[in-house]
Design an enzyme around this catalytic site. Sequence first.
Site, PDB file in Angstrom:
ATOM      1  N   GLU A 129       0.831  -1.221   0.000  1.00 10.06           N
ATOM      2  CA  GLU A 129       0.000   0.000   0.000  1.00 10.06           C
ATOM      3  C   GLU A 129       0.860   1.263   0.000  1.00 10.06           C
ATOM      4  O   GLU A 129       0.535   2.253  -0.652  1.00 10.06           O
ATOM      5  CB  GLU A 129      -0.917  -0.005   1.238  1.00 10.06           C
ATOM      6  CG  GLU A 129      -1.867   1.164   1.332  1.00 10.06           C
ATOM      7  CD  GLU A 129      -2.964   1.118   0.276  1.00 10.06           C
ATOM      8  OE1 GLU A 129      -3.854   0.284   0.357  1.00 10.06           O
ATOM      9  OE2 GLU A 129      -2.896   1.934  -0.659  1.00 10.06           O
ATOM     10  N   ILE A 136      -2.702   7.289   1.104  1.00 10.85           N
ATOM     11  CA  ILE A 136      -4.038   7.114   0.535  1.00 10.85           C
ATOM     12  C   ILE A 136      -4.281   5.622   0.317  1.00 10.85           C
ATOM     13  O   ILE A 136      -3.492   4.976  -0.361  1.00 10.85           O
ATOM     14  CB  ILE A 136      -4.173   7.822  -0.832  1.00 10.85           C
ATOM     15  CG1 ILE A 136      -3.623   9.246  -0.768  1.00 10.85           C
ATOM     16  CG2 ILE A 136      -5.607   7.817  -1.297  1.00 10.85           C
ATOM     17  CD1 ILE A 136      -3.604   9.914  -2.137  1.00 10.85           C
ATOM     18  N   GLU A 190      14.139  16.071  -4.387  1.00  7.68           N
ATOM     19  CA  GLU A 190      15.464  15.536  -4.069  1.00  7.68           C
ATOM     20  C   GLU A 190      16.531  16.427  -4.706  1.00  7.68           C
ATOM     21  O   GLU A 190      16.260  17.187  -5.627  1.00  7.68           O
ATOM     22  CB  GLU A 190      15.615  14.128  -4.670  1.00  7.68           C
ATOM     23  CG  GLU A 190      14.494  13.178  -4.349  1.00  7.68           C
ATOM     24  CD  GLU A 190      14.786  12.354  -3.115  1.00  7.68           C
ATOM     25  OE1 GLU A 190      15.911  12.452  -2.577  1.00  7.68           O
ATOM     26  OE2 GLU A 190      13.878  11.618  -2.680  1.00  7.68           O
ATOM     27  N   ASP A 201       9.231   8.019 -11.802  1.00  4.20           N
ATOM     28  CA  ASP A 201       8.576   7.587 -10.564  1.00  4.20           C
ATOM     29  C   ASP A 201       7.092   7.358 -10.801  1.00  4.20           C
ATOM     30  O   ASP A 201       6.518   6.354 -10.356  1.00  4.20           O
ATOM     31  CB  ASP A 201       8.793   8.664  -9.491  1.00  4.20           C
ATOM     32  CG  ASP A 201       8.009   8.405  -8.236  1.00  4.20           C
ATOM     33  OD1 ASP A 201       8.438   7.556  -7.437  1.00  4.20           O
ATOM     34  OD2 ASP A 201       6.948   9.039  -8.051  1.00  4.20           O
ATOM     35  N   LYS A 205       4.707   3.844 -10.476  1.00  6.49           N
ATOM     36  CA  LYS A 205       3.439   3.747  -9.740  1.00  6.49           C
ATOM     37  C   LYS A 205       2.308   3.334 -10.675  1.00  6.49           C
ATOM     38  O   LYS A 205       1.430   2.557 -10.302  1.00  6.49           O
ATOM     39  CB  LYS A 205       3.129   5.079  -9.064  1.00  6.49           C
ATOM     40  CG  LYS A 205       4.107   5.387  -7.927  1.00  6.49           C
ATOM     41  CD  LYS A 205       4.008   6.836  -7.487  1.00  6.49           C
ATOM     42  CE  LYS A 205       4.930   7.129  -6.313  1.00  6.49           C
ATOM     43  NZ  LYS A 205       5.089   8.588  -6.102  1.00  6.49           N
ATOM     44  N   GLY A 302       5.932  11.049   2.716  1.00  6.07           N
ATOM     45  CA  GLY A 302       6.210  11.552   4.052  1.00  6.07           C
ATOM     46  C   GLY A 302       6.268  10.429   5.064  1.00  6.07           C
ATOM     47  O   GLY A 302       5.669   9.374   4.884  1.00  6.07           O
TER      48      GLY A 302
END
Lengths: 435, 435
Positions: A129, A136, A190, A201, A205, A302
């Site tokens: 997840e 989320i 970054e 990235d 996903k 985060g």
Amino acid sequence: MRTIAIGQLGLGNVGAGTVALLRDNRAAIESRLHAKVVVRKILVRDRERTRDVTVNPSLLTTRADDILGDPEIDVVVELIGGIEPARTYILQALTAGKHVVTANKALLAEHGAEIFALAAARGLSVYFEGSVAGGIPIIRSLREGLASDRIEAITGIVNGTSNYILDAMTRTGATYADALKDAQAAGFAEADPTLDVGGGDAAHKLALLALVSFGVRVDPAEIVTEGITGISPLDIETAAELGYVVKSLAIARRTEAGLCLRVHPTLVPRTHVLAGVEGSYNACLVQSRALGRSLYYGRGAGMLPTGVAVVSDIIEVCRNIAAGTSSPPVPDAGIVEGTPLPLDNLVSENYLCLHVPNQPGMLGKCAACLGKHGVSIKRMIQNAPLGRHPVPMVIFTEPVEEHKIAAAIREMTTFEILGGMPIGRIRVLDLGDTP
Amino acid sequence: MRTIAIGQLGLGNVGAGTVALLRDNRAAIESRLHAKVVVRKILVRDRERTRDVTVNPSLLTTRADDILGDPEIDVVVELIGGIEPARTYILQALTAGKHVVTANKALLAEHGAEIFALAAARGLSVYFEGSVAGGIPIIRSLREGLASDRIEAITGIVNGTSNYILDAMTRTGATYADALKDAQAAGFAEADPTLDVGGGDAAHKLALLALVSFGVRVDPAEIVTEGITGISPLDIETAAELGYVVKSLAIARRTEAGLCLRVHPTLVPRTHVLAGVEGSYNACLVQSRALGRSLYYGRGAGMLPTGVAVVSDIIEVCRNIAAGTSSPPVPDAGIVEGTPLPLDNLVSENYLCLHVPNQPGMLGKCAACLGKHGVSIKRMIQNAPLGRHPVPMVIFTEPVEEHKIAAAIREMTTFEILGGMPIGRIRVLDLGDTP
């Protein structure tokens, strides 16, 4: 009460959040599972380093085998990121009969087939997840909430860095370079932002979302991916004048011809629900047959948001362990390997921005080239400011196949008069077709 | 392969959707559960009626006991709605050792304590994803996705009828009465819309959200509930001029003093994520300690959306059965009975609309009354149109405690000069306090 032992690989940002959340919610987790969940060992590179969370030093180890080789450990939580040694550790954990929780999107997107196949063969779970859209619960919603539905399309803002930069450019009129610098200073980008702003990235996903939604594994390298580095303040300003916001979208859609997957900047109407996704937030808009449109929105990264996702997976795996079952994270019917469709026949409206010399005939030359390739012009905007040279000329096209607009752009790029200036091009979100 | 038998109570709109989705997804469900899920009996009032789904007539029965008394049936799916006989049937099902899935928010909000206590005592599950916000997996997300988080507040648009009417009034300038008529014609409002437009339905859902999020059971009748029937085109137009949209919100918040629950029309800034929730859509904005803000958005009602939620619950319950466990749908730590805080000390900005005679001194008289009660005026708008009588006077207040503004309104209502015209009042969404 049964005790379930966790071995955690990594104690960085998300690792510290996971440890803190497991500790702070110990009582609630025990009462839910009727089992104790105990972190037994944590792999770190440096045992002496100061960390964001207080951990009993006796839990720390620098030897992976203290976790992978410990028969008491039931679940391995991989939070070191990157491909190696994470891949090897996860395969070793599964071989040793341990369930796996990971937030490692790059690894799963590239080596998911190998990992899921081994887990299935061993009757073990791999949960992830935390790997998409942070806290989320999108994977859980797709997998369980919409279990009896058929997912048709997903349109996501899944890279917080790109959204933060585009949002800042929209709000302040900053250039890409300045907005990036601000994002880096604020901790939202970054030092090397390539994977984020280049779209890689998001492609990782998107590959995972396609895996969960459609049961199809694709190589993220085969997903057409365009970053945001070429977006200019002029693009954003012109889009705003016409009621659009520039967003970097990851789009997956079933079509009759196959699976269409792509990551690229997109003009989104200001009234569209995705236009309001601000700052570093993520959102996934799902189109499914029975439910229609649904949206999942929240912090995409985060320490604590991703920690919440990792802990929700740990609870789920422990629930399976307590019940003596395993519940596969991807469709059981079997994962098939797939190749995304080439975009040649994708139909979009397009925004084009050319920088042309302020002299007669330029519009005619460009319009003729577009017409020759079957591209109709819907709208043309040229406000030649005094003394500005070259002059930006913005064209909106009617809906047109990708191969036609690409051929037109290729030809226009050779116009000597454009002096090698790049031609900006952004697809417009198709509201009829995209959820 | 094990067979799990379902008995379904009701074959209306959602019942037909549930049967269709179970049938269309049979293979996927079997492969997920390693068990067959079979609908064994369906309770209907009239076996001969034409229905939205084709069902083998031998499945239909008009006797509840054919389901509740059948020892082969593992799960009872209650889709008849209303309090009785649904309550009696569910209690009988639990007493007979059957798990329960229901979409009956009114029943759970009013008799949830009795039902959940019996289920807990018997080690059975009661799932109710379909009871709040249709197909949006909000219960699952709160319960599992955010299992290690602490929910601080939920702000929801949970009544599709009210949102549809307010959205239509905003888009077209229609009166409430005309927008209601259109909603009824379009199938988005019942012939008797009282429960929806009066806020009672939203209060039921809010009570369930509080139960799942906070483990506190409150009587929905104790939730301060204001409907949308008094909202005028003038309110909507004035709100729009100032950058607000009128939404009917259901708000639950933990405070140091206790649980604050309320349902009322609210002015939401146009840029706020809830402002964009259009038509009959629902959305829940959740504020939690670790994850921060997250939003869940989708169709709040309808045959298939609610069916998707019911089937996701059936799959979950069957997964528990196959695993020999039960997973309680509400916090295990135990549900406590609670009373919502009185709103007396709630601090909000307020929109007031008075209809005053077009004569000198009116503003002074009202302003003096507000001042006397400690209410500061932030902004006053009075555009007296020629010949219009009485004249609308709109006042925005600074943040003020509920008991002060209420006292001021009470006193102003007695002004003879207002001739008994009602004083419109809408609270403004508090962005500092509300997620």
